[in-house]
Write an enzyme that holds these catalytic residues in place. Structure first.
Site, mmCIF file in Angstrom:
data_model
loop_
_atom_site.group_PDB
_atom_site.id
_atom_site.type_symbol
_atom_site.label_atom_id
_atom_site.label_comp_id
_atom_site.label_asym_id
_atom_site.label_seq_id
_atom_site.Cartn_x
_atom_site.Cartn_y
_atom_site.Cartn_z
ATOM 1 N N LYS A 116 1.917 -5.418 11.999
ATOM 2 C CA LYS A 116 2.726 -5.335 10.791
ATOM 3 C C LYS A 116 4.160 -5.833 10.988
ATOM 4 O O LYS A 116 4.728 -6.482 10.115
ATOM 5 C CB LYS A 116 2.733 -3.894 10.276
ATOM 6 C CG LYS A 116 1.385 -3.439 9.702
ATOM 7 C CD LYS A 116 1.456 -2.013 9.205
ATOM 8 C CE LYS A 116 0.187 -1.600 8.465
ATOM 9 N NZ LYS A 116 -1.020 -1.690 9.279
ATOM 10 N N LYS A 158 5.386 3.722 10.287
ATOM 11 C CA LYS A 158 4.070 3.099 10.272
ATOM 12 C C LYS A 158 3.764 2.474 11.634
ATOM 13 O O LYS A 158 4.600 1.791 12.211
ATOM 14 C CB LYS A 158 3.998 2.001 9.199
ATOM 15 C CG LYS A 158 4.159 2.500 7.789
ATOM 16 C CD LYS A 158 4.305 1.361 6.788
ATOM 17 C CE LYS A 158 3.037 0.562 6.657
ATOM 18 N NZ LYS A 158 3.138 -0.447 5.569
ATOM 19 N N GLY A 164 -5.822 1.897 7.359
ATOM 20 C CA GLY A 164 -6.595 3.023 6.849
ATOM 21 C C GLY A 164 -5.820 4.323 6.794
ATOM 22 O O GLY A 164 -6.410 5.402 6.782
ATOM 23 N N GLY A 165 -4.491 4.242 6.745
ATOM 24 C CA GLY A 165 -3.689 5.456 6.634
ATOM 25 C C GLY A 165 -3.392 6.127 7.962
ATOM 26 O O GLY A 165 -2.641 7.108 8.004
ATOM 27 N N HIS A 208 0.536 0.015 -5.629
ATOM 28 C CA HIS A 208 -0.075 -0.894 -4.650
ATOM 29 C C HIS A 208 -0.672 -2.072 -5.422
ATOM 30 O O HIS A 208 -1.689 -1.939 -6.098
ATOM 31 C CB HIS A 208 -1.164 -0.152 -3.870
ATOM 32 C CG HIS A 208 -1.805 -0.958 -2.793
ATOM 33 N ND1 HIS A 208 -1.847 -0.545 -1.486
ATOM 34 C CD2 HIS A 208 -2.437 -2.154 -2.817
ATOM 35 C CE1 HIS A 208 -2.483 -1.449 -0.752
ATOM 36 N NE2 HIS A 208 -2.852 -2.435 -1.550
ATOM 37 N N HIS A 235 -3.961 7.508 1.411
ATOM 38 C CA HIS A 235 -3.832 6.081 1.722
ATOM 39 C C HIS A 235 -5.156 5.323 1.653
ATOM 40 O O HIS A 235 -5.215 4.157 2.042
ATOM 41 C CB HIS A 235 -3.180 5.870 3.097
ATOM 42 C CG HIS A 235 -1.856 6.544 3.249
ATOM 43 N ND1 HIS A 235 -0.728 6.129 2.580
ATOM 44 C CD2 HIS A 235 -1.470 7.623 3.980
ATOM 45 C CE1 HIS A 235 0.291 6.906 2.899
ATOM 46 N NE2 HIS A 235 -0.128 7.826 3.748
ATOM 47 N N GLU A 275 -1.055 -7.904 0.402
ATOM 48 C CA GLU A 275 -0.785 -6.599 -0.207
ATOM 49 C C GLU A 275 0.717 -6.398 -0.367
ATOM 50 O O GLU A 275 1.497 -6.670 0.547
ATOM 51 C CB GLU A 275 -1.396 -5.490 0.641
ATOM 52 C CG GLU A 275 -2.907 -5.619 0.790
ATOM 53 C CD GLU A 275 -3.569 -4.341 1.262
ATOM 54 O OE1 GLU A 275 -2.845 -3.441 1.748
ATOM 55 O OE2 GLU A 275 -4.803 -4.231 1.134
ATOM 56 N N ARG A 297 -9.533 -11.029 5.548
ATOM 57 C CA ARG A 297 -10.979 -10.875 5.348
ATOM 58 C C ARG A 297 -11.244 -10.704 3.863
ATOM 59 O O ARG A 297 -10.321 -10.655 3.052
ATOM 60 C CB ARG A 297 -11.489 -9.645 6.102
ATOM 61 C CG ARG A 297 -10.716 -8.380 5.736
ATOM 62 C CD ARG A 297 -11.326 -7.120 6.303
ATOM 63 N NE ARG A 297 -10.472 -5.966 6.216
ATOM 64 C CZ ARG A 297 -10.254 -5.245 5.122
ATOM 65 N NH1 ARG A 297 -10.825 -5.577 3.990
ATOM 66 N NH2 ARG A 297 -9.467 -4.192 5.141
#
Length: 613
Positions: A116, A158, A164-165, A208, A235, A275, A297
């Site tokens: 990220k 993060k 996946g949270g 989101h 999430h 996103e 993906r």
């Protein structure tokens, strides 16, 4: 064009890929673990290869086994679906090195977007707006605490390798930062083998929003507009829709242009999703929408994009992987109507969303009303080894309200048993005033989720209709006594005692149990059974088989007088004998058992009527 394709996945996405491949005349190869030997994707593929034990780490996550299966079957290409190895750059490279076609982006693109912090730096350089925060190399707790103060609380910690949270913590003030950081790093290290974190400004009214992008090997990149995935639980996305409510054309154009720049920055090929997080406190505005991450993906929620654009994204993937250009130019793509998707999970919301496993003795989804993508069928088993999502329910409408109403209707008409699902929870979410108004933010379920998880109950009418299929005509008639033909009787609803109104004459062929399907939920209604010895007996005198077994002895005949506790018959099951006894003094009014007969669980064996003398 690819002639033979191996799908390195399972469940609904494997079935989804097989469906398009078959339409394109492509030979399909499935892979499966022990738990999936009878799975739907195995049945639907042209051939299937066993790749190991049930745990994913011993089967679906072992790239060497998947590549070997492709080689053994002569498959030209591998499609990874989503999850498992779909965003594993090393596996993608191994596929290419093996001389196979990888149906996905270049490994370098996966690597560029895999962390990220690095991805955010790359996006900032490409002119894509990123969330205010810190994503540097200094991971000292004191240093990070200072950066959090500069960014301004609340902040979000993060894991840079997260998803996946996992490895994510919201922190409201300085006093909680150090503990939250340590917890986040421990979880990140355990889940991803990397405890490196970044810090972002936490958006108080977050939505989101994501954009579907597509690239080819000829240098073309297009977008297929946006999706809104704001309804989330911990999430994890719950309901997705396209387009995003409240999105005006100016904001859409700016957002989608930024997504295309992001894809171009990594020379992206194939289907991907950019996103974004939006601060919706003043509606959707381009200057309040920031890049979060890229999923390299196909997304779980891709069907809603397909529904509003008329594009088959899997077909595009296969064509682009075969070297063809993207089938349509940007100006040929448009939004038509509205689509919503709900993720149907085998879980029990009334018990903290615990996964529910077992055989799907009843599995009915109304695919005549909309689209249903699933990887299971009636009679298969939901195992504990994989994600509990058993279907995606997708509705289309000319406008948002039509799509919302249709999705709710589809969920209400579903019937699944005995495995529990989140169908009623989804119906309640769709009816929430904020969702109806299109003003959902990612914290909605966290605030109002308790009301959405209320334990549903069938209506009186539904219970009565089911009960009347259980009550014998003779028993119901015997209770009228020149009065109204309405009375109440005790039954068991999923093992809990309920009083049910009885109307009408009863039935000549009473069922031992009935399923009550209503509002997306299913319950089993059975006759009331008094507590007693092995086998149990019903309070109304119905003696039911407590398990599948063989009748090895019958001690009574129809019409016999019996006393409480008297042995009626003996069952043999699991190499043990079980005696069933009379619950009270009475007469054998019905006998449905003979020595040597095989009986199923809950089968009505004997019915005793009380001796009123």
């Amino acid at each position: 064009m690819i002639q033979s394709l191996l799908i390195a996945n399972r469940g609904e996405i494997a079935c989804r890929i097989i469906r398009t491949a078959r339409e394109m005349g492509i030979h399909t190869v499935a892979v499966y673990s022990d738990a999936d030997a009878k799975a739907l994707h195995v049945r639907q593929a042209d051939e299937a290869v066993h790749i190991g034990p049930s745990p994913a780490r011993e089967s679906y996550l072992v790239g060497e086994k998947i590549i070997a299966a492709a080689k053994a079957t002569g498959a030209e290409a591998i499609h990874p679906g989503y999850g498992f190895l779909s965003e594993n750059a090393a596996f993608a490279q191994a596929v290419i090195d093996a001389g196979l076609i990888w149906v996905g982006p270049n490994p370098s693109s996966i690597t560029a977007m895999g962390l990220k912090d690095a991805a955010k730096k790359l996006m900032a350089e490409a002119g894509v707006p990123v969330t205010p925060g810190y994503m540097g190399e200094n991971q000292g707790p004191a240093f990070l605490a200072e950066r959090a103060v500069e960014i301004g609380y609340p902040v979000l910690i993060k894991a840079v390798a997260g998803g996946g949270g996992k490895g994510m913590r919201k922190v409201d003030g300085p006093a909680d930062f150090i503990d939250a950081l340590a917890s986040c790093q421990r979880e990140a290290a355990a889940s991803f083998g990397n405890d490196h974190v970044l810090i972002e400004k936490y958006i108080l009214t977050p939505r989101h929003i994501e954009v579907q992008v597509f690239g080819d090997t000829h240098g073309n990149v297009v977008h297929l507009f946006e999706r809104d995935c704001s309804l989330q639980r911990r999430h994890q996305k719950v309901i997705e829709e396209a387009p995003a409510p409240g999105m005006d054309e100016v904001t859409r154009e700016a957002l989608c242009a930024a997504a295309v720049r992001a894809a171009q920055a990594v020379e992206y090929v194939g289907a991907g999703t950019i996103e974004f997080i939006a601060d919706a406190s003043e509606g959707l505005r381009a200057d309040r929408i920031w890049f979060m991450e890229m999923n390299t993906r196909l997304q779980v929620e891709h069907p809603v994009t397909e529904e509003i654009t008329g594009v088959d994204l899997v077909e595009w993937q296969l064509r682009v992987a075969s070297g063809e250009p993207i089938p349509l130019r940007q100006e040929e793509l448009s939004i038509n109507g509205w689509a919503m998707e709900a993720r149907l999970y085998a879980e029990d919301p009334t018990k903290g969303f615990l996964p529910s496993i077992g055989t799907l003795e009843l599995f009915q989804l109304p695919d005549h009303l909309g689209r249903v993508d699933t990887g299971v069928y009636e009679g298969t088993e939901v195992s504990p080894f994989y994600d509990p999502m058993i279907a995606k329910v997708i509705a289309y409408g000319e406008d948002r309200e039509e799509a919302r109403a249709m999705l709710s209707e589809m969920l209400e008409d579903s019937a699944i048993w005995p495995v529990k699902t989140n169908s009623a929870f989804l119906i309640n979410a769709l009816a929430h005033p904020d969702f109806v108004a299109g003003t959902v933010d990612t914290g909605l379920i966290g605030r109002d989720g308790d009301a959405m998880t209320d334990d549903p109950a069938p209506t009186i009418e539904a219970l009565t209709n089911a009960a009347m299929a259980i009550v014998p005509r003779s028993l119901q008639a015997g209770f009228r006594l020149n009065a109204s033909d309405v009375r109440s009787a005790a039954f068991l609803l999923d093992g809990k005692r309920v009083e049910v109104e009885l109307h009408g004459p009863g039935t000549d062929e009473p069922a031992p149990a009935m399923l009550v399907a209503e509002g997306g939920s299913v319950w089993q209604l059975t006759p009331w059974r008094a507590e007693g010895g092995p086998g149990g007996a019903a309070g109304d005198g119905a003696i039911l088989s407590p398990m599948p077994g063989k009748v090895i002895a019958v001690e009574v005949a129809a019409g016999d007088m019996v006393t409480k506790g008297q042995k009626l018959l003996t069952l043999e099951a699991m190499k043990m004998e079980h005696s069933l006894t009379a619950p009270f003094d009475g007469v054998v009014a019905e006998l449905n058992a003979t020595p040597g007969a095989q009986v199923q669980v809950e089968a009505l064996l004997v019915r005793i009527e009380k001796d009123e003398a």
